[in-house]
Design an enzyme around this catalytic site. Structure first.
Site, mmCIF file in Angstrom:
data_model
loop_
_atom_site.group_PDB
_atom_site.id
_atom_site.type_symbol
_atom_site.label_atom_id
_atom_site.label_comp_id
_atom_site.label_asym_id
_atom_site.label_seq_id
_atom_site.Cartn_x
_atom_site.Cartn_y
_atom_site.Cartn_z
ATOM 1 N N SER A 277 2.435 -57.758 -52.092
ATOM 2 C CA SER A 277 3.503 -58.565 -52.709
ATOM 3 C C SER A 277 4.642 -58.719 -51.723
ATOM 4 O O SER A 277 4.909 -57.827 -50.912
ATOM 5 C CB SER A 277 4.042 -57.876 -53.968
ATOM 6 O OG SER A 277 4.863 -56.773 -53.608
ATOM 7 N N ASP A 278 5.341 -59.852 -51.779
ATOM 8 C CA ASP A 278 6.615 -59.903 -51.087
ATOM 9 C C ASP A 278 7.488 -58.823 -51.732
ATOM 10 O O ASP A 278 7.217 -58.360 -52.842
ATOM 11 C CB ASP A 278 7.243 -61.300 -51.201
ATOM 12 C CG ASP A 278 8.261 -61.548 -50.081
ATOM 13 O OD1 ASP A 278 8.741 -60.569 -49.466
ATOM 14 O OD2 ASP A 278 8.589 -62.724 -49.833
ATOM 15 N N TRP A 279 8.523 -58.402 -51.007
ATOM 16 C CA TRP A 279 9.294 -57.236 -51.415
ATOM 17 C C TRP A 279 10.020 -57.498 -52.749
ATOM 18 O O TRP A 279 10.938 -58.296 -52.820
ATOM 19 C CB TRP A 279 10.263 -56.862 -50.295
ATOM 20 C CG TRP A 279 9.690 -55.924 -49.263
ATOM 21 C CD1 TRP A 279 10.369 -54.860 -48.695
ATOM 22 C CD2 TRP A 279 8.381 -55.903 -48.669
ATOM 23 N NE1 TRP A 279 9.530 -54.198 -47.811
ATOM 24 C CE2 TRP A 279 8.324 -54.801 -47.772
ATOM 25 C CE3 TRP A 279 7.228 -56.675 -48.816
ATOM 26 C CZ2 TRP A 279 7.184 -54.476 -47.035
ATOM 27 C CZ3 TRP A 279 6.091 -56.349 -48.067
ATOM 28 C CH2 TRP A 279 6.082 -55.266 -47.211
#
Ligand SMILES: *[C@@H]1O[C@H](CO)[C@@H](O)[C@H](O)[C@H]1NC(C)=O
Ligand SMILES: *[C@@H]1O[C@H](CO)[C@@H](O)[C@H](O)[C@H]1NC(C)=O
Ligand SMILES: *[C@@H]1O[C@H](CO)[C@@H](O)[C@H](O)[C@H]1NC(C)=O
Ligand SMILES: *[C@@H]1O[C@H](CO)[C@@H](O)[C@H](O)[C@H]1NC(C)=O
Ligand SMILES: *[C@@H]1O[C@H](CO)[C@@H](O)[C@H](O)[C@H]1NC(C)=O
Ligand SMILES: *[C@@H]1O[C@H](CO)[C@@H](O)[C@H](O)[C@H]1NC(C)=O
Ligand SMILES: *[C@@H]1O[C@H](CO)[C@@H](O)[C@H](O)[C@H]1NC(C)=O
Ligand SMILES: *[C@@H]1O[C@H](CO)[C@@H](O)[C@H](O)[C@H]1NC(C)=O
Ligand SMILES: *[C@@H]1O[C@H](CO)[C@@H](O)[C@H](O)[C@H]1NC(C)=O
Ligand SMILES: *[C@@H]1O[C@H](CO)[C@@H](O)[C@H](O)[C@H]1NC(C)=O
Length: 778
Positions: A277-279
């Protein structure tokens, strides 16, 4: 469908559980459900790693497997850390920013940014830049490099992160991302090609308060022909990791969208690595696991961890999904031999570089030519009249503008947005382009050799244009006058030439405030009023309009210097003085006016009944940039693919040839490997042309092939080559065309389809300077 979105909003206001609003794949019914999540199958180049991973993961407990699916806090500046399983000698993994060089630590280089790679149109440099970056990440113990970027695909002209990517053209991005992935991964470092997918604006990218994140609503044909295209190239090149994006696609979150993750990525493209996932982009538990997310970052997942263990135990998620997540992580680690020849994760990433620590110098002196040539080749000269350039031992040069020199100071306390470590005594650059109130400025305090956010660079050293110019001036016996402060400077009348340095700033988290600004235009005009040879240099993180001054008779040269990285100054000096001839070409169109870009100039805003559910409808389809200008008959200021050098080239002798025995049946029939059906890459035809250097100096030319496919836009880039030619030298270049290059996506058959009819071919030096043409019938 819109009505349903509104109802969902009501459910949220009345306090429905968070999963209700985020499990929207089912809820909205807009993104078709694709379940179950395909398990890794290995095969071909992934088979050995897959077998080793299966053997290791089979020894893990459920808790150990679950631990691999989310980040942990670590004593390093890694952007994220996958924990170790010490019992089985798995040391964990360090993931770090980003695609333009390792950020946030000491003794690293600052490479040219993605836009600069695009402007260089150099496959060779893209590969070598990747290899040099990969080498640095490896020495510093970074297992996963959080790049390269091909999403944004530059749909939004003011997009704040376009510069991290390569180009608005998917074919150009695809070729150069493929080289980048191969270069980085050849060093044993995993690429996290990002942000998957439709991440086309910063405005409302994340949910905030009662406003959900923006939904990129993309039809299936456009998805394949534009947005998925470069990701397909990256997967084919073996990218071991894909990062899912913040925003929603057809109303379902990027990291919870079963159609994009299970369907397009893991089924159609046969992706064998893991999805991270993106952060902070994970917003649900079981739903994201089922949709195909494998690892949640950065910290312990609020949704997974013990919840995932419980979900398996109570029967809501099959353990096989968790086993597949762990297998994908471990197999990717084996795939790049990180089990045998990798430094300790995070070894060169001390949590505080100001504390005593073991120094790990990531830099490799062998990368020096890559840093310099990469910087040189991404500069694009678009205007050069009155024999202004190259400079010939000028008696006096006068320098103006805020982008000429390194900032005098850096105020870390104003750096509220992107917690960049300030490294005392080093010239780091990140958020000094964000003013104290957090609003973007035009970067009035220093040369912009990179841009800001997670794609920023923090090199150990940088040489600004001013510094490099002074050294060259001393060798040439040139006097240098400068005024970097006044907005209406007076020009010393004995100046032979004046250079005005401006910025076009961008940053993650914002879309660009504008694509021109009055302050800089007026500074340029005020210098030009007094200086008969005024050279304009922009450090630009995207298109920057020039019509405010381009017709001024004293503005005799314009250079888009883009984001050159640490060698910004030496690269510019090499070009200004003619040591090298400019060879970059625009990877985007420069319009005469903002309005020429149409609806995609600005990001979508929350409005009307969708104020809580902002919708970005990609109704323009595949007609972005030059495809749109062609369709609408709009004359650009500088067209896609345009750039001048100090020499001239002649094109002749086009020849278009079918490959003997090529299968031209309309539909591919091959099995799926990494990247999709194998026969999409079968050679169908070649186009050859002769190019001759007809000028008086050596230089490189980017020869471009555009094709009008029946039923598709009038022309689309489908080939480029960059020969370097001595005066009078000529060379034959050949463009190789695959089945995919000549196909359009069939929504009905869900396959790429070769068209029947007449294909039109055009070859030349830009998308509008196309002296050669021909046709081919299929
Ligand atoms: C989004 O919706 C469009 C229109 O229904 C459809 O063509 C496309 O396949 C959908 N894509 C995804 C990823 O849901
Ligand atoms: C999972 O990770 C946590 C945090 O690093 C650790 O305390 C725990 O021991 C791990 N569990 C297992 C089963 O390895
Ligand atoms: C969003 O929430 C705020 C405070 O919770 C409320 O005042 C506002 O009216 C809401 N906006 C909309 C458009 O519902
Ligand atoms: C199973 O566990 C998950 C995760 O804690 C939870 O969301 C779900 O409601 C549970 N289901 C049942 C049937 O208990
Ligand atoms: C630029 O630097 C000056 C000090 O030299 C400072 O006063 C000013 O606030 C800075 N401007 C921006 C936009 O950071
Ligand atoms: C161009 O520069 C010269 C000074 O070299 C100046 O005299 C002239 O007025 C300028 N032209 C314009 C149109 O401003
Ligand atoms: C330029 O674009 C702006 C909007 O971006 C528009 O208001 C203006 O009329 C345009 N000017 C011309 C000359 O087309
Ligand atoms: C074009 O082809 C002709 C005939 O083969 C050849 O003589 C000529 O040199 C070619 N032109 C260039 C620039 O190579
Ligand atoms: C290029 O060719 C022309 C004509 O044959 C000749 O006059 C000229 O000297 C050549 N230039 C170079 C640099 O070889
Ligand atoms: C193709 O090239 C010929 C010869 O140069 C030229 O006359 C014609 O206009 C070109 N056609 C197109 C469609 O560009």
């Amino acid at each position: 469908m819109r009505q349903i979105a509104l109802l969902a909003g009501l459910a949220y206001w009345t306090g429905a559980a968070r999963d209700v609003i985020t499990d929207d794949a089912h809820f909205y019914g807009q993104s078709p459900p694709v379940y179950p999540s395909p398990e890794m199958v290995g095969g071909n180049e992934w088979e050995a790693a897959f077998q080793k991973a299966k053997a290791l993961v089979s020894q893990m407990t459920l808790e150990e497997k679950v631990n691999l699916t989310a980040g942990v806090a670590a004593d390093s500046t890694c952007s994220g850390t996958i924990p170790a399983v010490k019992r089985l000698n798995f040391p964990g993994m360090c993931l770090s920013d980003a695609g333009n060089g390792l950020r946030n630590t000491d003794f690293v280089s600052g490479f040219p940014s993605g836009i600069h790679v695009g402007a260089s149109w150099s496959k060779d440099l893209a590969f070598r830049r990747g290899a040099a970056m990969g080498g640095e990440f490896k020495k510093k113990g970074v297992n996963v490099l959080l790049g390269p970027v091909v999403g944004p695909a530059w749909r939004t002209v003011r997009g704040g992160r376009n510069w991290e990517g390569i180009s608005v053209d998917p074919w150009l991005s695809g070729v150069l991302v493929s080289q980048t992935v191969s270069g980085i991964q050849g060093q044993g470092v995993i690429t996290s090609t990002k942000h998957y997918i439709g991440n086309e604006q910063e405005t409302n990218r994340m949910p905030e308060g009662n406003t959900s994140s923006v939904s990129s609503n993309i039809d299936d044909k456009t998805m394949h022909e534009v947005y998925l295209w470069p990701f397909q190239d990256a997967v084919r090149a073996g990218s071991g990791n894909i990062m899912c994006s913040y925003q929603r696609v057809n109303n379902s979150y990027g990291c919870a969208n079963s159609k994009t993750l299970n369907g397009l990525l893991k089924t159609e493209l046969g992706f064998q690595g893991f999805v991270v996932s993106d952060w902070g982009a994970q917003h649900a538990g079981v739903a994201t696991a089922e949709a195909g997310l494998d690892v949640a970052m950065p910290g312990a997942s609020e949704f997974w961890g013990n919840h995932l263990v419980e979900a398996v135990k109570n029967g809501s998620l099959p353990e096989s999904r968790v086993t597949d997540m762990a297998t994908r992580v471990i197999a990717t680690w084996y795939q790049f031999s990180q089990d045998t020849s990798f430094p300790k994760p995070g070894v060169g990433m001390p949590s505080n570089v100001l504390d005593p620590h073991e120094i790990v110098d990531g830099r490799d002196p062998a990368a020096a030519p890559v840093l310099l040539n990469g910087a040189i080749e991404g500069h694009v000269l678009v205007k050069n009249t009155k024999n202004t350039l190259p400079l010939k031992s000028p008696r006096m040069l006068s320098l103006f503008g805020y982008s000429a020199k390194t900032p005098d100071f850096f105020n870390p306390s104003s750096n509220l947005l992107f917690s960049q470590t300030w490294i005392s005594g080093m010239e780091a650059l990140d958020s000094n382009y964000v003013s104290d109130n957090g609003l973007p400025t035009f970067g009035k305090n220093g040369t912009m050799f990179g841009a800001c956010g997670s794609g920023a660079i923090t090199p150990a050293l940088t040489i600004s244009p001013f510094e490099a110019l002074k050294i060259r001036a001393s060798q040439e016996g040139t006097a240098v006058f400068n005024d970097f402060v006044s907005d209406k400077p007076s020009v010393e009348p004995s100046s032979d030439a004046c250079i005005v340095f401006g910025n076009a700033w961008a940053c993650e988290g914002y879309d660009r405030p504008a694509i021109r600004d009055d302050y800089t235009d007026s500074l340029i005009k005020s210098v030009a009023d007094q200086c008969s040879k005024t050279i304009v240099v922009f450090h630009n993180a995207g298109p920057r309009l020039v019509d405010g001054f381009v017709d001024h008779p004293n503005v005799t040269a314009i250079i888009f210097a883009h984001l050159p990285g640490q060698e910004s100054g030496p690269a510019l000096v090499s070009l200004l003085f003619g040591d090298t001839s400019p060879s970059g070409k625009l990877p985007y169109t420069v319009a005469k006016n903002e309005s020429d870009y149409g609806d995609v100039l600005d990001p979508a805003q929350p409005e009307g009944e969708f104020v809580n559910f902002p919708q970005a409808d990609f109704h323009e389809g595949v007609y972005l940039d030059y495809r749109y200008f062609d369709k609408k008959g709009i004359e650009p200021r500088y067209e896609f693919g345009f750039g001048l050098g100090y020499t001239t080239f002649a094109y002749s002798n086009i020849s278009i040839n079918y490959i003997q025995g090529a299968n031209t049946y309309p539909w591919p029939g091959g099995p799926i490997v990494s990247g999709g059906q194998t026969d999409l890459w079968d050679a169908i035809a070649t186009v050859s042309v002769d190019i001759q250097n007809t000028g008086s100096v050596a230089g490189a030319e980017v020869a471009q092939l555009y094709i009008g496919i029946p039923g598709a836009p009038a022309k689309q880039l489908r080939g480029f080559e960059k020969p370097f030619l001595q005066p009078n030298e000529s060379q034959s270049v050949t463009f190789h065309l695959t089945r995919r290059d000549l196909s359009v996506w069939s929504v009905e058959r869900q396959k790429w389809q070769l068209q029947q009819g007449t294909y039109k071919f055009y070859v030349g030096s830009s998308s509008r300077r196309l002296p050669l043409n021909g046709t081919m019938d299929l």
